[in-house]
Design an enzyme around this catalytic site. Structure first.
Site, PDB file in Angstrom:
ATOM      1  N   THR A  22       0.605  -1.319   0.130  1.00 28.36           N
ATOM      2  CA  THR A  22      -0.043  -0.059  -0.002  1.00 28.36           C
ATOM      3  C   THR A  22       0.837   1.478   0.008  1.00 28.36           C
ATOM      4  OG1 THR A  22      -0.336   0.156   2.386  1.00 28.36           O
ATOM      5  CG2 THR A  22      -1.817  -1.092   1.166  1.00 28.36           C
ATOM      6  N   ILE A 102      16.167  -7.223   6.660  1.00 25.42           N
ATOM      7  CA  ILE A 102      17.165  -6.337   6.926  1.00 25.42           C
ATOM      8  C   ILE A 102      18.344  -6.098   5.857  1.00 25.42           C
ATOM      9  CG2 ILE A 102      18.965  -5.871   8.453  1.00 25.42           C
ATOM     10  CD1 ILE A 102      16.211  -5.791   9.942  1.00 25.42           C
ATOM     11  N   LEU A 103      18.567  -4.867   5.337  1.00 27.08           N
ATOM     12  CA  LEU A 103      19.766  -4.571   4.806  1.00 27.08           C
ATOM     13  C   LEU A 103      20.871  -4.637   5.332  1.00 27.08           C
ATOM     14  CD1 LEU A 103      18.435  -1.632   2.271  1.00 27.08           C
ATOM     15  CD2 LEU A 103      18.349  -4.103   1.674  1.00 27.08           C
ATOM     16  N   HIS A 119       8.645   3.756   8.855  1.00 35.03           N
ATOM     17  CA  HIS A 119       8.183   2.876   9.933  1.00 35.03           C
ATOM     18  C   HIS A 119       6.911   3.182  10.520  1.00 35.03           C
ATOM     19  CE1 HIS A 119       9.248  -0.043  13.219  1.00 35.03           C
ATOM     20  NE2 HIS A 119       8.968   1.081  14.137  1.00 35.03           N
TER      21      HIS A 119
HETATM   22  C1  GAR Z   1       3.701  -0.788   6.727  1.00 32.21           C
HETATM   23  O1  GAR Z   1       2.945  -0.417   8.001  1.00 32.21           O
HETATM   24  C2  GAR Z   1       5.113  -0.315   7.008  1.00 32.21           C
HETATM   25  O2  GAR Z   1       5.238   0.791   7.835  1.00 32.21           O
HETATM   26  C3  GAR Z   1       5.672  -1.387   7.883  1.00 32.21           C
HETATM   27  O3  GAR Z   1       5.012  -2.645   7.227  1.00 32.21           O
HETATM   28  C4  GAR Z   1       3.667  -1.975   6.397  1.00 32.21           C
HETATM   29  C5  GAR Z   1       3.852  -2.508   5.009  1.00 32.21           C
HETATM   30  O4  GAR Z   1       2.535  -2.348   4.319  1.00 32.21           O
HETATM   31  N1  GAR Z   1       7.153  -1.582   7.911  1.00 32.21           N
HETATM   32  C6  GAR Z   1       7.782  -1.769   8.912  1.00 32.21           C
HETATM   33  O5  GAR Z   1       7.279  -2.230   9.807  1.00 32.21           O
HETATM   34  C7  GAR Z   1       9.145  -1.542   8.783  1.00 32.21           C
HETATM   35  N2  GAR Z   1       9.716  -2.174   9.927  1.00 32.21           N
HETATM   36  P1  GAR Z   1       2.282  -2.185   2.888  1.00 32.21           P
HETATM   37  O6  GAR Z   1       2.962  -3.332   1.999  1.00 32.21           O
HETATM   38  O7  GAR Z   1       0.932  -2.037   2.487  1.00 32.21           O
HETATM   39  O8  GAR Z   1       3.335  -0.735   2.459  1.00 32.21           O
END
Ligand code: GAR
Length: 218
Positions: A22, A102-103, A119
């Protein structure tokens, strides 16, 4: 350290994804509205072949490639595969948009101050190793806090430890569960601040001073 992301040529953006995508969609939509000034998404890299984000890239006509974390036994090998996928693409900015691997240090070093992550909390709260996706919101709800939010930040060797670019707070409401809170944080914060941070970078309006950023022209 003093650094300015200032240059005039259009920046090539690679977006890294692992799941629903998203945030990738928010970037694509912002680009279509002309809100990613001086940048264009040229490549999507997925860590997982089942990521729905790949279909979003496909639909938007963006070149994409799966570099599956599972296919590599060490993080060093995975990093090398990522660097190989980026080679010859002239990437100026990597955006981690729900990228849950993790990169390693070789990617971080090569793209120092050129990797932005989103984040789903107000860093430095609820971040670091083990805090990703819905787990963040579970921990936030358990804390009893009344406010949470999202953070767009640069990536360094410390998980969620790089300089903060933008943050936005979101209220926690009575009766929230992880799903409701995750969606509110995405809709009210992530989908807004990630495209904004990416545009600021591409416009050369982020000055990095150590672990702080200064937004130019505000
Ligand atoms: C999002 O909420 C993003 O902030 C989080 O994963 C979700 C991915 O959603 N990322 C982390 O937690 C990174 N530490 P999406 O695939 O729909 O963008």
């Amino acid at each position: 350290m003093l650094m300015n992301t200032n240059e005039k040529t259009v920046k090539n953006i690679a977006v890294f994804v692992s799941g629903g995508g998203t945030n990738l969609q928010a970037l694509i939509d912002a680009q279509e509205r002309g809100e990613i000034r001086n940048g264009r998404i040229v490549f999507v890299l997925a860590s997982n072949e089942k990521a729905f984000a790949i279909q979003r890239a496909e639909k938007a006509g963006i070149e994409h490639q799966v570099v599956s974390r599972k296919a590599y036994s060490t993080s060093g090998d995975y990093d090398a595969a990522i660097l190989a996928a980026l080679e010859n693409r002239n990437i100026d900015l990597i955006v981690l948009a729900g990228f849950l691997s993790i990169l390693g240090p070789s990617v971080v070093e090569k793209y120092r101050n050129r990797i932005i992550n989103i984040h789903p909390s107000l860093i430095p709260l609820f971040c670091g190793d083990g805090f990703y996706g819905k787990k963040v919101h579970t921990a936030v709800l358990a804390s009893g806090m009344k406010v949470t939010g999202a953070t767009a930040h640069f990536v360094n060797e410390i998980t969620d430890g790089g300089a903060i670019i933008l943050q936005k707070a979101v209220p926690i409401e009575q009766g929230d569960n992880e799903d409701i809170l995750q969606y509110r944080v995405m809709r009210q914060a992530e989908w807004e601040i990630l495209p904004k941070a990416v545009s600021l970078f591409c416009e050369g309006r982020i000055r990095i001073e150590g672990n702080h950023t200064v937004i130019l022209g505000e």
